[in-house]
Motif scaffolding. Structure first.
Motif, PDB file in Angstrom:
ATOM      1  N   ILE A 127      52.941  53.085  45.203  1.00 51.29           N
ATOM      2  CA  ILE A 127      52.601  52.115  44.163  1.00 51.29           C
ATOM      3  C   ILE A 127      51.188  51.610  44.449  1.00 51.29           C
ATOM      4  O   ILE A 127      50.901  51.180  45.563  1.00 51.29           O
ATOM      5  CB  ILE A 127      53.599  50.941  44.119  1.00 51.29           C
ATOM      6  N   LEU A 128      50.330  51.682  43.438  1.00 53.23           N
ATOM      7  CA  LEU A 128      48.959  51.210  43.567  1.00 53.23           C
ATOM      8  C   LEU A 128      48.752  50.018  42.650  1.00 53.23           C
ATOM      9  O   LEU A 128      49.137  50.063  41.472  1.00 53.23           O
ATOM     10  CB  LEU A 128      47.974  52.325  43.184  1.00 53.23           C
ATOM     11  N   GLY A 129      48.124  48.968  43.175  1.00 58.03           N
ATOM     12  CA  GLY A 129      47.886  47.768  42.385  1.00 58.03           C
ATOM     13  C   GLY A 129      46.459  47.292  42.488  1.00 58.03           C
ATOM     14  O   GLY A 129      45.866  47.321  43.572  1.00 58.03           O
ATOM     15  N   ALA A 130      45.921  46.880  41.348  1.00 60.41           N
ATOM     16  CA  ALA A 130      44.532  46.421  41.330  1.00 60.41           C
ATOM     17  C   ALA A 130      44.317  45.385  40.233  1.00 60.41           C
ATOM     18  O   ALA A 130      44.837  45.528  39.132  1.00 60.41           O
ATOM     19  CB  ALA A 130      43.588  47.595  41.100  1.00 60.41           C
ATOM     20  N   PRO A 131      43.502  44.372  40.538  1.00 59.44           N
ATOM     21  CA  PRO A 131      43.056  43.478  39.481  1.00 59.44           C
ATOM     22  C   PRO A 131      41.857  44.109  38.776  1.00 59.44           C
ATOM     23  O   PRO A 131      41.201  44.982  39.336  1.00 59.44           O
ATOM     24  CB  PRO A 131      42.622  42.223  40.253  1.00 59.44           C
ATOM     25  N   THR A 132      41.608  43.680  37.574  1.00 60.43           N
ATOM     26  CA  THR A 132      40.414  44.108  36.849  1.00 60.43           C
ATOM     27  C   THR A 132      39.406  42.973  36.911  1.00 60.43           C
ATOM     28  O   THR A 132      39.746  41.822  36.638  1.00 60.43           O
ATOM     29  CB  THR A 132      40.745  44.445  35.386  1.00 60.43           C
ATOM     30  N   TYR A 133      38.195  43.299  37.294  1.00 56.17           N
ATOM     31  CA  TYR A 133      37.139  42.306  37.397  1.00 56.17           C
ATOM     32  C   TYR A 133      36.105  42.523  36.321  1.00 56.17           C
ATOM     33  O   TYR A 133      35.869  43.649  35.887  1.00 56.17           O
ATOM     34  CB  TYR A 133      36.490  42.362  38.775  1.00 56.17           C
ATOM     35  N   GLY A 134      35.457  41.420  35.927  1.00 57.01           N
ATOM     36  CA  GLY A 134      34.402  41.516  34.927  1.00 57.01           C
ATOM     37  C   GLY A 134      34.916  42.193  33.669  1.00 57.01           C
ATOM     38  O   GLY A 134      36.005  41.913  33.196  1.00 57.01           O
ATOM     39  N   VAL A 135      34.126  43.106  33.184  1.00 53.23           N
ATOM     40  CA  VAL A 135      34.491  43.806  31.953  1.00 53.23           C
ATOM     41  C   VAL A 135      34.970  45.211  32.313  1.00 53.23           C
ATOM     42  O   VAL A 135      34.322  46.212  32.043  1.00 53.23           O
ATOM     43  CB  VAL A 135      33.300  43.851  30.974  1.00 53.23           C
ATOM     44  N   GLY A 136      36.126  45.271  33.009  1.00 56.05           N
ATOM     45  CA  GLY A 136      36.759  46.545  33.291  1.00 56.05           C
ATOM     46  C   GLY A 136      36.472  47.147  34.647  1.00 56.05           C
ATOM     47  O   GLY A 136      36.763  48.318  34.879  1.00 56.05           O
ATOM     48  N   ASP A 137      35.915  46.380  35.575  1.00 54.72           N
ATOM     49  CA  ASP A 137      35.535  46.919  36.881  1.00 54.72           C
ATOM     50  C   ASP A 137      36.700  46.911  37.868  1.00 54.72           C
ATOM     51  O   ASP A 137      37.559  46.036  37.824  1.00 54.72           O
ATOM     52  CB  ASP A 137      34.390  46.095  37.478  1.00 54.72           C
ATOM     53  N   LEU A 138      36.670  47.889  38.792  1.00 51.80           N
ATOM     54  CA  LEU A 138      37.604  47.894  39.908  1.00 51.80           C
ATOM     55  C   LEU A 138      37.285  46.731  40.843  1.00 51.80           C
ATOM     56  O   LEU A 138      36.116  46.364  41.000  1.00 51.80           O
ATOM     57  CB  LEU A 138      37.470  49.185  40.713  1.00 51.80           C
ATOM     58  N   GLN A 139      38.289  46.202  41.479  1.00 53.99           N
ATOM     59  CA  GLN A 139      38.109  45.181  42.504  1.00 53.99           C
ATOM     60  C   GLN A 139      37.253  45.776  43.624  1.00 53.99           C
ATOM     61  O   GLN A 139      37.299  46.971  43.885  1.00 53.99           O
ATOM     62  CB  GLN A 139      39.506  44.759  42.992  1.00 53.99           C
ATOM     63  N   THR A 146      40.711  35.943  28.199  1.00 55.50           N
ATOM     64  CA  THR A 146      39.273  35.915  28.461  1.00 55.50           C
ATOM     65  C   THR A 146      38.657  37.298  28.392  1.00 55.50           C
ATOM     66  O   THR A 146      37.531  37.464  27.940  1.00 55.50           O
ATOM     67  CB  THR A 146      38.997  35.285  29.846  1.00 55.50           C
ATOM     68  N   TYR A 147      39.411  38.300  28.853  1.00 56.70           N
ATOM     69  CA  TYR A 147      38.917  39.692  28.880  1.00 56.70           C
ATOM     70  C   TYR A 147      39.816  40.578  28.021  1.00 56.70           C
ATOM     71  O   TYR A 147      40.337  41.599  28.479  1.00 56.70           O
ATOM     72  CB  TYR A 147      38.849  40.194  30.325  1.00 56.70           C
ATOM     73  N   ALA A 148      39.961  40.182  26.772  1.00 57.29           N
ATOM     74  CA  ALA A 148      40.888  40.870  25.859  1.00 57.29           C
ATOM     75  C   ALA A 148      40.542  42.334  25.626  1.00 57.29           C
ATOM     76  O   ALA A 148      41.422  43.152  25.363  1.00 57.29           O
ATOM     77  CB  ALA A 148      40.923  40.130  24.515  1.00 57.29           C
ATOM     78  N   GLU A 149      39.255  42.683  25.730  1.00 53.77           N
ATOM     79  CA  GLU A 149      38.839  44.066  25.446  1.00 53.77           C
ATOM     80  C   GLU A 149      38.900  44.973  26.670  1.00 53.77           C
ATOM     81  O   GLU A 149      38.684  46.183  26.551  1.00 53.77           O
ATOM     82  CB  GLU A 149      37.432  44.068  24.861  1.00 53.77           C
ATOM     83  N   SER A 150      39.194  44.410  27.843  1.00 56.33           N
ATOM     84  CA  SER A 150      39.249  45.233  29.062  1.00 56.33           C
ATOM     85  C   SER A 150      40.439  44.851  29.947  1.00 56.33           C
ATOM     86  O   SER A 150      40.394  45.012  31.160  1.00 56.33           O
ATOM     87  CB  SER A 150      37.948  45.094  29.848  1.00 56.33           C
ATOM     88  N   PHE A 151      41.511  44.377  29.311  1.00 50.52           N
ATOM     89  CA  PHE A 151      42.692  43.935  30.038  1.00 50.52           C
ATOM     90  C   PHE A 151      43.262  45.056  30.896  1.00 50.52           C
ATOM     91  O   PHE A 151      43.516  46.146  30.409  1.00 50.52           O
ATOM     92  CB  PHE A 151      43.740  43.407  29.049  1.00 50.52           C
ATOM     93  N   VAL A 152      43.430  44.834  32.156  1.00 53.39           N
ATOM     94  CA  VAL A 152      43.946  45.751  33.185  1.00 53.39           C
ATOM     95  C   VAL A 152      43.274  47.132  33.182  1.00 53.39           C
ATOM     96  O   VAL A 152      43.889  48.136  33.511  1.00 53.39           O
ATOM     97  CB  VAL A 152      45.498  45.863  33.179  1.00 53.39           C
TER      98      VAL A 152
END
Length: 160
Positions: A47-59, A89-95
């Motif tokens: 299982i891999l988990g990551a938050p999305t930062y900024g406008v679609g960036d990997l943590q 806040t980041y509706a266009e790049s959610f997850v």
């Protein structure tokens, strides 16, 4: 079943979710900053988990250690994904980071499981959305934290 959960987290939300999943599925958690290729390979379910930062960036830890994922043999490996983000806040790049990890896992021959419905979310775009579903478990700890446990439980039932 031997389950390894590899996550990246700066603010702690994704780490907390990884721990919650681990408790429910009797898995072990590994921070991507300390992960080895063996952590990716030596399990029945990854299982891999990551938050999305900024406008679609990997943590940042995922970004710095993506080579460890790329070096792992995932051919035929059962992989599930989860992502955390802010759909308001980041509706266009959610997850979006979950979509980035999905593309990498598929390119390496991994078999992604645990797709979830997009109903109940208020985003306008996501690279983690394919054929009308998220490629894994999408969580918004900022705006829908009250739904997290229910979503985790439903998602895990698909994986085991």
């Amino acid at each position: 079943m031997n389950v390894t959960i590899i996550y990246g987290s700066d603010g702690g939300a994704t780490k907390s979710v990884a721990s919650r999943i681990a408790k429910k599925i009797q898995g072990k958690t590994v921070d991507i900053a300390r992960a080895s290729t063996a952590d990716f390979e030596n399990c029945d379910l990854l299982i891999l988990g990551a938050p999305t930062y900024g406008v679609g960036d990997l943590q940042c830890d995922w970004e710095a250690n993506i080579g460890t994922l790329k070096a792992a043999n995932l051919n035929g490996k059962k992989v599930a994904l989860f992502g955390t983000g802010d759909q308001v806040t980041y509706a266009e790049s959610f997850v979006d980071a979950m979509g980035t990890l999905y593309d990498q896992v598929v390119a390496q021959g991994g078999v992604v499981v645990g797709f979830t419905e997009t109903a109940g979310y208020e985003h306008s775009g996501s690279t983690a959305e394919r054929d009308g579903q998220f490629v894994g478990l999408a969580l918004d700890q900022d705006n829908q934290s009250s739904q997290t446990d229910k979503r985790i439980t439903a998602w895990i039932s698909q994986l085991t």
